[in-house]
Design an enzyme around this catalytic site. Sequence first.
Site, mmCIF file in Angstrom:
data_model
loop_
_atom_site.group_PDB
_atom_site.id
_atom_site.type_symbol
_atom_site.label_atom_id
_atom_site.label_comp_id
_atom_site.label_asym_id
_atom_site.label_seq_id
_atom_site.Cartn_x
_atom_site.Cartn_y
_atom_site.Cartn_z
ATOM 1 C CG HIS A 27 -8.349 -5.924 2.158
ATOM 2 N ND1 HIS A 27 -8.849 -5.696 0.898
ATOM 3 C CD2 HIS A 27 -7.535 -7.018 2.023
ATOM 4 C CE1 HIS A 27 -8.378 -6.593 0.051
ATOM 5 N NE2 HIS A 27 -7.565 -7.400 0.721
ATOM 6 C CD GLU A 28 -5.029 -8.340 4.818
ATOM 7 O OE1 GLU A 28 -5.220 -9.573 4.866
ATOM 8 O OE2 GLU A 28 -4.584 -7.781 3.797
ATOM 9 C CG HIS A 31 -8.822 -11.589 2.958
ATOM 10 N ND1 HIS A 31 -9.478 -11.905 1.786
ATOM 11 C CD2 HIS A 31 -7.926 -10.617 2.634
ATOM 12 C CE1 HIS A 31 -9.008 -11.144 0.805
ATOM 13 N NE2 HIS A 31 -8.080 -10.354 1.298
#
Length: 215
Positions: A27-28, A31
């Site tokens: 997820h990170e 980003h």
Amino acid sequence: MIYLVLQGQYLLFGLVITALVLSLSCHEFGHAWVAKLCGDDTAERAGRLTLNPVRHIDPMGLAMVVLIGFGYARPVPTDPRNFRFRRADLWVAAAGPAMNLVLAAVAWNFFLSMRLAGNDFFYQAGPQTFFVLLVQVNLLLMLFNLLPLGPLDGHYILPHLLPERAAQAYRYYNARFGVWALLALIVVSLLGVPVFQQLMAIGASLLPLITFVGG
């Protein structure tokens, strides 16, 4: 989560933690990767353009997951002044949930394809439990982060879907009350309101949409 340890379910506890750490890291990374594509290398310079969980997992956030079943990873730093594209904040915010969706789809279809190929390993309880958990965790993270409350990814996304006046009003009220609304949601969940169970049910309903291999 801690109740799994107290009940002696050490293997299941380890599988849940592993699935969660992998999911949060992806997820990170999503980003950081899209921020880089949009012209901002802040996350890259901070060492966050990686899938290495050590760079993304917050010890306190992970401890909260173990103790109360809810936690967080380290937010990816960005500098909007470096963005080269209009609405880059929208794409950077959406990249995290999108990465969770991709990981869920890849894991699920890989699991189904291995079973379809007759690989006995994927019929065993451990691997089956892990892949199901990995898919569930990623769909839950995707849906939870799309909520437009507080600092969640959804608060960057929603204004782009609203008329300008409504978007301005939303930004104002979310800045003032969004964190409190998010905390209230977590508290009522801990008190027994099935918030996360409902999100998991929605995630389960999405499985047919990401199933491309006959199982």
